[in-house]
Scaffold this motif. Sequence first.
Motif, PDB file in Angstrom:
ATOM      1  N   ALA A   5       0.712  -1.124   0.030  1.00 57.44           N
ATOM      2  CA  ALA A   5      -0.108  -0.157  -0.056  1.00 57.44           C
ATOM      3  C   ALA A   5       0.905   1.307   0.072  1.00 57.44           C
ATOM      4  O   ALA A   5       0.530   2.258  -0.779  1.00 57.44           O
ATOM      5  N   ALA A   6       1.972   1.394   0.802  1.00 51.27           N
ATOM      6  CA  ALA A   6       2.749   2.336   0.979  1.00 51.27           C
ATOM      7  C   ALA A   6       3.365   2.559  -0.518  1.00 51.27           C
ATOM      8  O   ALA A   6       3.587   3.715  -0.974  1.00 51.27           O
ATOM      9  N   ALA A   7       3.943   1.795  -1.097  1.00 52.43           N
ATOM     10  CA  ALA A   7       4.665   1.639  -2.448  1.00 52.43           C
ATOM     11  C   ALA A   7       3.821   2.238  -3.647  1.00 52.43           C
ATOM     12  O   ALA A   7       4.094   2.928  -4.401  1.00 52.43           O
ATOM     13  N   ALA A  21       1.706   6.242  -7.243  1.00 44.29           N
ATOM     14  CA  ALA A  21       0.175   6.919  -7.535  1.00 44.29           C
ATOM     15  C   ALA A  21       0.469   8.458  -7.646  1.00 44.29           C
ATOM     16  O   ALA A  21       0.176   9.077  -8.457  1.00 44.29           O
ATOM     17  N   GLU A  22       1.129   8.740  -6.496  1.00 43.20           N
ATOM     18  CA  GLU A  22       1.443  10.342  -6.668  1.00 43.20           C
ATOM     19  C   GLU A  22       2.486  10.921  -7.704  1.00 43.20           C
ATOM     20  O   GLU A  22       2.765  12.003  -7.540  1.00 43.20           O
ATOM     21  N   GLY A  23       3.030   9.955  -8.163  1.00 39.07           N
ATOM     22  CA  GLY A  23       3.993  10.388  -9.219  1.00 39.07           C
ATOM     23  C   GLY A  23       5.405  10.816  -8.762  1.00 39.07           C
ATOM     24  O   GLY A  23       6.371  11.278  -9.264  1.00 39.07           O
ATOM     25  N   LEU A  24       5.781  10.274  -7.317  1.00 39.33           N
ATOM     26  CA  LEU A  24       6.927  10.737  -6.804  1.00 39.33           C
ATOM     27  C   LEU A  24       8.124   9.719  -7.042  1.00 39.33           C
ATOM     28  O   LEU A  24       9.137  10.182  -6.927  1.00 39.33           O
ATOM     29  N   ALA A  25       7.720   8.697  -7.304  1.00 38.97           N
ATOM     30  CA  ALA A  25       8.725   7.512  -7.509  1.00 38.97           C
ATOM     31  C   ALA A  25       8.222   6.210  -8.473  1.00 38.97           C
ATOM     32  O   ALA A  25       6.890   6.397  -8.688  1.00 38.97           O
ATOM     33  N   GLU A  26       8.742   5.395  -8.801  1.00 36.77           N
ATOM     34  CA  GLU A  26       8.561   4.365  -9.706  1.00 36.77           C
ATOM     35  C   GLU A  26       9.067   3.080  -8.986  1.00 36.77           C
ATOM     36  O   GLU A  26      10.350   2.930  -8.557  1.00 36.77           O
ATOM     37  N   ILE A  73       8.393  -9.317   1.740  1.00 35.93           N
ATOM     38  CA  ILE A  73       8.288  -8.728   0.302  1.00 35.93           C
ATOM     39  C   ILE A  73       9.239  -7.534   0.461  1.00 35.93           C
ATOM     40  O   ILE A  73       9.753  -6.932   1.711  1.00 35.93           O
ATOM     41  N   LEU A  74       9.944  -7.331  -0.666  1.00 36.24           N
ATOM     42  CA  LEU A  74      10.894  -6.421  -0.784  1.00 36.24           C
ATOM     43  C   LEU A  74      10.506  -5.236  -1.938  1.00 36.24           C
ATOM     44  O   LEU A  74      10.764  -5.860  -2.836  1.00 36.24           O
ATOM     45  N   ILE A  75      10.153  -4.443  -1.694  1.00 36.23           N
ATOM     46  CA  ILE A  75       9.671  -3.469  -2.794  1.00 36.23           C
ATOM     47  C   ILE A  75      10.687  -2.143  -2.805  1.00 36.23           C
ATOM     48  O   ILE A  75      10.942  -1.472  -2.040  1.00 36.23           O
ATOM     49  N   THR A  76      11.363  -1.936  -4.328  1.00 37.95           N
ATOM     50  CA  THR A  76      12.523  -0.903  -4.436  1.00 37.95           C
ATOM     51  C   THR A  76      11.809   0.137  -5.196  1.00 37.95           C
ATOM     52  O   THR A  76      11.245  -0.135  -6.354  1.00 37.95           O
ATOM     53  N   LEU A  77      11.629   1.281  -4.520  1.00 36.47           N
ATOM     54  CA  LEU A  77      11.137   2.504  -5.194  1.00 36.47           C
ATOM     55  C   LEU A  77      12.449   3.327  -5.726  1.00 36.47           C
ATOM     56  O   LEU A  77      13.282   3.756  -4.836  1.00 36.47           O
ATOM     57  N   TRP A  78      12.485   4.111  -7.024  1.00 39.16           N
ATOM     58  CA  TRP A  78      13.278   5.050  -7.462  1.00 39.16           C
ATOM     59  C   TRP A  78      12.842   6.225  -7.664  1.00 39.16           C
ATOM     60  O   TRP A  78      11.617   6.235  -8.184  1.00 39.16           O
TER      61      TRP A  78
END
Length: 133
Positions: free
Chosen positions: A94-96, A101-106, A126-131
């Motif tokens: 949900a956090a990722a 959705a805000e367009g801050l990261a991918e 789970i490990l989610i990587t955001l750039w």
Amino acid sequence: QVEGSKPSYVALLVVRVRTTLIEGAMAAEDVVVVEETVPGTIDMKVTTKKPISFYVRSAKSFFTDVEKKGEEKKAHICVLNISGLGEAINTAVAAAVAVEAEGLAEIKKIETSYPDMTSGRGCARILITLWHK
């Protein structure tokens, strides 16, 4: 640090987020401990002890520049790794998704595993990587 060894980039950051409780109109201060293993990269571990909205706000704040009066400007980070175990997987996702959705990261990578725990039973992870965009 031992002579001849490489410097360690591990630093603990404490992010204080002021939240307002609707019931009783009281203010509470929540603390999230995250680890910066490489400059510009932060590992955030989520749990089920706090509401999903808390972690969504925290994740969004890492990708925005913050400037307070009389203080130095805090720049955004480049990479955020969000991890969750067991029932906290929903919170991590949900956090990722909210940050994307805000367009801050991918979202660049989603990794799942089933590590062994000290109790002998495994637990989903789970490990989610955001750039940053």
